[in-house]
Motif scaffolding. Structure first.
Motif, mmCIF file in Angstrom:
data_model
loop_
_atom_site.group_PDB
_atom_site.id
_atom_site.type_symbol
_atom_site.label_atom_id
_atom_site.label_comp_id
_atom_site.label_asym_id
_atom_site.label_seq_id
_atom_site.Cartn_x
_atom_site.Cartn_y
_atom_site.Cartn_z
ATOM 1 N N GLN A 17 0.832 -1.201 0.000
ATOM 2 C CA GLN A 17 0.000 0.000 0.000
ATOM 3 C C GLN A 17 0.868 1.253 0.000
ATOM 4 O OE1 GLN A 17 -3.782 0.320 0.243
ATOM 5 N NE2 GLN A 17 -2.840 2.083 -0.717
ATOM 6 N N LEU A 18 1.920 1.253 0.808
ATOM 7 C CA LEU A 18 2.819 2.407 0.864
ATOM 8 C C LEU A 18 3.504 2.630 -0.488
ATOM 9 C CD1 LEU A 18 4.520 1.881 4.364
ATOM 10 C CD2 LEU A 18 2.459 3.199 3.799
ATOM 11 N N ALA A 19 3.937 1.539 -1.104
ATOM 12 C CA ALA A 19 4.572 1.651 -2.422
ATOM 13 C C ALA A 19 3.572 2.171 -3.456
ATOM 14 C CB ALA A 19 5.126 0.295 -2.851
ATOM 15 N N LYS A 42 15.307 3.365 4.304
ATOM 16 C CA LYS A 42 14.230 3.044 5.245
ATOM 17 C C LYS A 42 12.908 2.895 4.515
ATOM 18 C CE LYS A 42 11.522 4.837 9.115
ATOM 19 N NZ LYS A 42 11.409 5.776 10.234
ATOM 20 N N LEU A 43 12.629 3.821 3.596
ATOM 21 C CA LEU A 43 11.365 3.773 2.859
ATOM 22 C C LEU A 43 11.276 2.500 2.030
ATOM 23 C CD1 LEU A 43 8.765 5.233 2.319
ATOM 24 C CD2 LEU A 43 9.920 6.572 0.541
ATOM 25 N N SER A 44 12.381 2.124 1.396
ATOM 26 C CA SER A 44 12.405 0.892 0.608
ATOM 27 C C SER A 44 12.147 -0.322 1.491
ATOM 28 C CB SER A 44 13.756 0.751 -0.094
ATOM 29 O OG SER A 44 13.836 -0.489 -0.779
ATOM 30 N N MET A 45 12.752 -0.346 2.671
ATOM 31 C CA MET A 45 12.559 -1.479 3.576
ATOM 32 C C MET A 45 11.115 -1.558 4.073
ATOM 33 S SD MET A 45 16.071 -1.942 5.791
ATOM 34 C CE MET A 45 16.192 -0.254 6.382
ATOM 35 N N MET A 46 10.484 -0.402 4.284
ATOM 36 C CA MET A 46 9.075 -0.404 4.686
ATOM 37 C C MET A 46 8.202 -0.949 3.563
ATOM 38 S SD MET A 46 8.832 3.280 6.666
ATOM 39 C CE MET A 46 7.030 3.242 6.779
ATOM 40 N N ALA A 49 8.572 -4.616 3.154
ATOM 41 C CA ALA A 49 8.342 -5.361 4.398
ATOM 42 C C ALA A 49 9.596 -6.084 4.869
ATOM 43 C CB ALA A 49 7.178 -6.340 4.236
ATOM 44 N N VAL A 50 10.724 -5.401 4.739
ATOM 45 C CA VAL A 50 11.967 -5.926 5.275
ATOM 46 C C VAL A 50 12.157 -5.413 6.703
ATOM 47 C CG1 VAL A 50 14.475 -6.028 4.914
ATOM 48 C CG2 VAL A 50 12.934 -6.096 2.969
ATOM 49 N N GLN A 51 11.359 -4.428 7.078
ATOM 50 C CA GLN A 51 11.270 -3.985 8.463
ATOM 51 C C GLN A 51 9.811 -3.596 8.718
ATOM 52 O OE1 GLN A 51 13.750 -0.376 8.762
ATOM 53 N NE2 GLN A 51 11.878 0.818 8.964
ATOM 54 N N PRO A 52 9.356 -3.610 9.971
ATOM 55 C CA PRO A 52 7.968 -3.242 10.256
ATOM 56 C C PRO A 52 7.700 -1.781 9.902
ATOM 57 C CG PRO A 52 9.022 -4.305 12.145
ATOM 58 C CD PRO A 52 10.110 -3.972 11.184
ATOM 59 N N SER A 53 6.461 -1.486 9.535
ATOM 60 C CA SER A 53 6.043 -0.105 9.289
ATOM 61 C C SER A 53 5.335 0.404 10.541
ATOM 62 C CB SER A 53 5.097 -0.036 8.082
ATOM 63 O OG SER A 53 5.791 -0.334 6.890
ATOM 64 N N ALA A 54 5.997 1.299 11.267
ATOM 65 C CA ALA A 54 5.399 1.844 12.495
ATOM 66 C C ALA A 54 4.180 2.683 12.141
ATOM 67 C CB ALA A 54 6.426 2.693 13.229
ATOM 68 N N PRO A 55 3.111 2.613 12.923
ATOM 69 C CA PRO A 55 1.905 3.403 12.631
ATOM 70 C C PRO A 55 2.193 4.889 12.436
ATOM 71 C CG PRO A 55 1.442 1.804 14.341
ATOM 72 C CD PRO A 55 2.913 1.724 14.078
#
Length: 280
Positions: A17-19, A42-46, A49-55
């Motif tokens: 969804q973010l992408a 960081k944005l790429s990892m979010m 889903a290589v790292q959690p996306s904090a609310p």
């Protein structure tokens, strides 16, 4: 990020969804990161889903991208729920529908191990066959199955095509669905797709006796990222469900390996499919 981080399917859906938000605004990772104050890494990892996306990060992106408030709020709720799943190990709730998300995982997967009990695997179903199966079913589910078939077809000529291993009992070949013409076309199509080097089709003969996972169809998906564990997908006419706990997906993998040992080899299976088509 925890060293042993493994993204859940819900977290992967949030990343997509973010992408999607960024792509809609035609922003590069660098441009988007500068606007929100994140590094492009960081944005790429979010997004992957290589790292959690904090609310709070999801909220920031929704604000910067000028996403309609109800839309970004819904994704923030999912991120909050994903956080709870991670910290409390609760089951997926109504905010996330695995049946609707399944086609996305098919696009992302590198391998698909499919065991069906009474139907040709959805990825290989022709429209006439699928329509006959679902003519009295939910039209939304019909559309979803069509998307799964199209997802596999679209990836046949990819540089990294989806590998499909399918096993099903001989009864699938003998159960005439949609009439003789439709069924014959389906069996001929099954023969055709089985010739692709990325496809393996095996049939469990009717004299095989009992076999692993009997009466329990499942699909096991494998992914390229280390942070993405295998996922088993189970579905009934009521709902779809993901199984992500490594111990359980390993059980599915063992059952599938057992099925492959009991089933006929690919060559003998092709001969049996041809025989069933000739009998129609």
């Amino acid at each position: 990020m925890p060293k042993d981080f493994r993204a859940t399917t819900l977290e992967r859906a949030i990343g997509r969804q973010l992408a999607g938000w960024r792509d809609e605004r035609e922003l590069s990772l660098t441009e988007a990161g500068q606007r929100v104050g994140f590094s492009s890494a960081k944005l790429s990892m979010m997004e992957n889903a290589v790292q959690p996306s904090a609310p709070v990060d999801v909220m920031a992106l929704g604000y910067v991208y000028k996403v309609p408030t109800p839309e970004w709020q819904a994704v923030v709720l999912r991120a909050q729920y994903a956080e709870q799943v991670r910290t409390r190990s609760v089951n997926n709730g109504p905010l996330f529908d695995p049946a609707a998300d399944f086609v996305n995982l098919v696009f992302e997967a590198t391998s698909l191990r499919v065991f069906t009990t009474d139907l040709v695997p959805p990825v290989f179903q022709l429209p006439g066959y699928a329509n006959a199966v679902l003519q009295s079913d939910d039209p939304v589910r019909t559309a979803r199955l069509a998307m799964v078939r199209e997802a596999w077809s679209a990836r046949l000529n990819d540089r990294d095509p989806l590998t499909v291993q399918a096993v099903f009992p001989e009864a699938v070949l003998r159960h005439v669905i949609g009439g003789l013409r439709v069924m014959k076309a389906q069996l001929l199509h099954l023969m055709e797709v089985s010739e692709h080097e990325t496809v393996s089709v095996q049939v469990v003969p009717r004299d095989a006796g009992a076999y692993p996972a009997m009466g329990s169809p499942f699909t096991l998906l494998g992914f390229p990222h280390r942070q993405h564990n295998d996922v088993a997908y189970l579905e009934t006419f009521i709902r779809g469900e993901y199984v992500e706990e490594p111990g359980l997906t390993e059980e599915c993998a063992q059952r599938f390996a057992g099925l492959q040992k009991i089933a006929l080899g690919t060559g003998e299976s092709l001969e049996l499919i041809a025989e069933a088509a000739a009998d129609l």
